[in-house]
Enzyme design. Structure first.
Site, PDB file in Angstrom:
ATOM      1  N   CYS A  33       9.164   4.505  -6.422  1.00 22.25           N
ATOM      2  CA  CYS A  33      10.093   4.242  -5.316  1.00 22.25           C
ATOM      3  C   CYS A  33      11.186   3.242  -5.696  1.00 22.25           C
ATOM      4  O   CYS A  33      12.139   3.062  -4.941  1.00 22.25           O
ATOM      5  CB  CYS A  33       9.335   3.706  -4.110  1.00 22.25           C
ATOM      6  SG  CYS A  33       8.516   2.149  -4.443  1.00 22.25           S
ATOM      7  N   CYS A 102       1.699   0.939  -2.451  1.00 22.40           N
ATOM      8  CA  CYS A 102       2.585  -0.222  -2.275  1.00 22.40           C
ATOM      9  C   CYS A 102       1.830  -1.525  -2.544  1.00 22.40           C
ATOM     10  O   CYS A 102       2.418  -2.506  -2.993  1.00 22.40           O
ATOM     11  CB  CYS A 102       3.146  -0.249  -0.869  1.00 22.40           C
ATOM     12  SG  CYS A 102       3.881   1.305  -0.360  1.00 22.40           S
TER      13      CYS A 102
HETATM   14 FE1  FES Z   1       7.863   1.272  -2.622  1.00 23.76          FE
HETATM   15 FE2  FES Z   1       6.145   0.816  -0.745  1.00 23.76          FE
HETATM   16  S1  FES Z   1       7.506   2.483  -0.885  1.00 23.76           S
HETATM   17  S2  FES Z   1       6.370  -0.278  -2.561  1.00 23.76           S
END
Ligand code: FES
Length: 122
Positions: A33, A102
């Site tokens: 992400c 995360c």
């Molecule tokens: Fe990247 Fe949660 S979506 S750490």
């Protein structure tokens, strides 16, 4: 979707910022992400006296960062090394399955900061 504890730590994150004379710093990124977390430690006599963090990331990443700082303060570095993404998520009364990754940021950044401290004090 999120527990009250997650919402509390996301809305009022503890220990945000940096420690000027930190003697352990760790930074990790989540490749999927793009989120990034940095942890600063102040360690004295192998005990973590202070922890601060800066997280560029989602709400779950901020909540887990905040929680891991609270869990690490006052622990020895060996006790803090035992903290995992699982224990941090449990302390927040759980995270949605899609957000469990995360919490890796928080535990990994803490472990990196401890590694950095150990390298500096080897
Ligand atoms: Fe990247 Fe949660 S979506 S750490």
């Amino acid at each position: 979707m999120y527990t009250d504890k997650v919402m509390d730590h996301f809305s009022n994150p503890r220990n945000v910022g940096e420690i000027e004379n930190a003697n352990g710093v760790g930074e990790v990124g989540n490749a999927s992400c793009g989120d990034i977390m940095k942890i600063y430690l102040k360690v004295e006599d192998n005990v973590i006296q202070d922890v601060k963090f800066k997280t560029f990331g989602c709400g779950a990443a901020i909540a887990t960062s905040s929680m891991v700082t609270e869990m690490a303060i006052g622990k020895t570095i060996d006790e803090a090394l035992v903290l995992t993404n699982q224990t941090v998520a449990e302390a927040l009364d759980g995270l949605p399955p899609a957000k469990m990754h995360c919490s890796n940021l928080a535990a990994d950044a803490l472990h990196e900061a401890i590694k950095n401290y150990k390298e500096q004090n080897a």
